[in-house]
Design a protein around this motif. Sequence first.
Motif, mmCIF file in Angstrom:
data_model
loop_
_atom_site.group_PDB
_atom_site.id
_atom_site.type_symbol
_atom_site.label_atom_id
_atom_site.label_comp_id
_atom_site.label_asym_id
_atom_site.label_seq_id
_atom_site.Cartn_x
_atom_site.Cartn_y
_atom_site.Cartn_z
ATOM 1 N N LEU A 67 -12.392 -14.945 1.585
ATOM 2 C CA LEU A 67 -11.224 -15.489 1.251
ATOM 3 C C LEU A 67 -10.214 -14.318 1.778
ATOM 4 N N ALA A 68 -10.433 -13.191 1.839
ATOM 5 C CA ALA A 68 -9.467 -12.232 2.492
ATOM 6 C C ALA A 68 -9.226 -12.511 3.859
ATOM 7 N N GLY A 69 -10.468 -12.662 4.674
ATOM 8 C CA GLY A 69 -10.496 -12.958 6.265
ATOM 9 C C GLY A 69 -9.575 -13.988 6.312
ATOM 10 N N VAL A 70 -10.005 -15.236 5.703
ATOM 11 C CA VAL A 70 -9.284 -16.436 5.845
ATOM 12 C C VAL A 70 -7.947 -16.328 5.732
ATOM 13 N N ILE A 71 -7.530 -15.679 4.696
ATOM 14 C CA ILE A 71 -5.982 -15.337 4.666
ATOM 15 C C ILE A 71 -5.304 -14.546 5.563
ATOM 16 N N GLU A 72 -5.922 -13.572 6.019
ATOM 17 C CA GLU A 72 -5.677 -12.438 7.135
ATOM 18 C C GLU A 72 -5.409 -13.220 8.364
ATOM 19 N N THR A 73 -6.295 -14.378 8.649
ATOM 20 C CA THR A 73 -6.283 -15.058 9.833
ATOM 21 C C THR A 73 -5.321 -16.320 10.056
ATOM 22 N N THR A 74 -5.119 -16.717 8.830
ATOM 23 C CA THR A 74 -4.191 -17.839 8.734
ATOM 24 C C THR A 74 -2.865 -17.824 8.508
ATOM 25 N N THR A 75 -2.574 -16.584 8.032
ATOM 26 C CA THR A 75 -0.982 -16.173 7.744
ATOM 27 C C THR A 75 -0.477 -15.574 9.078
ATOM 28 N N PRO A 76 0.906 -16.011 9.186
ATOM 29 C CA PRO A 76 1.621 -15.503 10.772
ATOM 30 C C PRO A 76 1.736 -13.998 10.279
ATOM 31 N N GLY A 77 1.437 -13.234 11.446
ATOM 32 C CA GLY A 77 1.631 -11.831 11.248
ATOM 33 C C GLY A 77 0.508 -11.174 10.271
ATOM 34 N N GLY A 78 -0.474 -11.897 9.656
ATOM 35 C CA GLY A 78 -1.678 -11.111 8.945
ATOM 36 C C GLY A 78 -1.061 -11.247 7.472
ATOM 37 N N MET A 79 -1.909 -10.645 6.323
ATOM 38 C CA MET A 79 -1.751 -10.656 5.199
ATOM 39 C C MET A 79 -0.922 -9.308 4.715
ATOM 40 N N GLU A 80 0.072 -9.366 4.050
ATOM 41 C CA GLU A 80 0.897 -8.299 3.703
ATOM 42 C C GLU A 80 0.230 -7.443 2.459
ATOM 43 N N GLU A 81 0.377 -6.272 2.647
ATOM 44 C CA GLU A 81 -0.512 -5.543 1.513
ATOM 45 C C GLU A 81 0.246 -5.692 0.306
ATOM 46 N N THR A 82 1.456 -6.045 0.113
ATOM 47 C CA THR A 82 2.043 -6.363 -1.348
ATOM 48 C C THR A 82 2.022 -7.523 -1.681
ATOM 49 N N SER A 83 1.528 -8.501 -1.008
ATOM 50 C CA SER A 83 1.556 -10.056 -1.278
ATOM 51 C C SER A 83 0.636 -10.193 -2.588
ATOM 52 N N MET A 84 1.124 -11.237 -3.464
ATOM 53 C CA MET A 84 0.300 -11.454 -4.434
ATOM 54 C C MET A 84 -1.221 -11.856 -4.177
ATOM 55 N N SER A 85 -1.430 -12.397 -3.183
ATOM 56 C CA SER A 85 -2.880 -12.796 -2.594
ATOM 57 C C SER A 85 -3.639 -11.504 -2.309
ATOM 58 N N ALA A 86 -3.047 -10.554 -1.648
ATOM 59 C CA ALA A 86 -3.581 -9.397 -1.400
ATOM 60 C C ALA A 86 -4.013 -8.604 -2.428
ATOM 61 N N ILE A 87 -2.898 -8.711 -3.412
ATOM 62 C CA ILE A 87 -3.211 -7.885 -4.930
ATOM 63 C C ILE A 87 -4.354 -8.613 -5.854
ATOM 64 N N LEU A 88 -4.302 -9.766 -5.773
ATOM 65 C CA LEU A 88 -5.319 -10.671 -6.361
ATOM 66 C C LEU A 88 -6.669 -10.342 -5.869
ATOM 67 N N VAL A 89 -6.887 -10.571 -4.542
ATOM 68 C CA VAL A 89 -8.218 -10.079 -3.765
ATOM 69 C C VAL A 89 -8.696 -8.774 -4.187
ATOM 70 N N GLY A 90 -7.903 -7.741 -4.169
ATOM 71 C CA GLY A 90 -8.016 -6.317 -4.319
ATOM 72 C C GLY A 90 -8.438 -6.444 -5.940
ATOM 73 N N LEU A 91 -7.693 -6.822 -6.807
ATOM 74 C CA LEU A 91 -8.276 -6.714 -8.274
ATOM 75 C C LEU A 91 -9.617 -7.485 -8.408
ATOM 76 N N GLY A 92 -9.699 -8.479 -7.687
ATOM 77 C CA GLY A 92 -11.297 -8.933 -7.691
ATOM 78 C C GLY A 92 -12.183 -8.277 -7.178
ATOM 79 N N LEU A 93 -11.844 -7.515 -5.922
ATOM 80 C CA LEU A 93 -12.915 -6.773 -5.446
ATOM 81 C C LEU A 93 -13.247 -5.599 -6.630
ATOM 82 N N MET A 94 -12.240 -4.953 -7.231
ATOM 83 C CA MET A 94 -12.499 -3.907 -8.220
ATOM 84 C C MET A 94 -13.323 -4.367 -9.232
ATOM 85 N N CYS A 95 -13.164 -5.556 -9.728
ATOM 86 C CA CYS A 95 -14.025 -6.315 -10.797
ATOM 87 C C CYS A 95 -15.273 -6.369 -10.328
ATOM 88 N N THR A 96 -15.670 -7.061 -9.203
ATOM 89 C CA THR A 96 -16.922 -7.168 -8.886
ATOM 90 C C THR A 96 -17.616 -5.896 -8.464
#
Length: 110
Positions: free
Chosen positions: A32-61
């Motif tokens: 999911l992080a890879g898909v968001i990174e490639t489909t978002t113009p300019g890449g995924m911003e570290e402070t975006s909600m999607s980046a934060i949720l993916v990071g929290l999900g990875l911490m939970c896993t």
Amino acid sequence: MHTPHSPHSGMGIASFITAVGGALLMLGLIVLAGVIETTTPGGMEETSMSAILVGLGLMCTALMQLVAFGLGVAGAFQADRRRVFAILGLVISIGSMLGVVLLMIIGSLS
């Protein structure tokens, strides 16, 4: 030693299920992080909600894998129980954590 008809370790089974579930969720979040990174113009911003949720999900896993590791160790030391699932849970939890660490190292080098 266990006899051929010894039951499987309950903690070992829990370790295996937790490790497999956590590894699949971890893989899904990485994809999911890879898909968001490639489909978002300019890449995924570290402070975006999607980046934060993916990071929290990875911490939970990662926490799930630590729980699976602990259950696997406990299941491996149970007397008169089969240890197959406990060992599988240990191998999967360690492997998935090492895989994520390797991905982090590769990501920081690029």
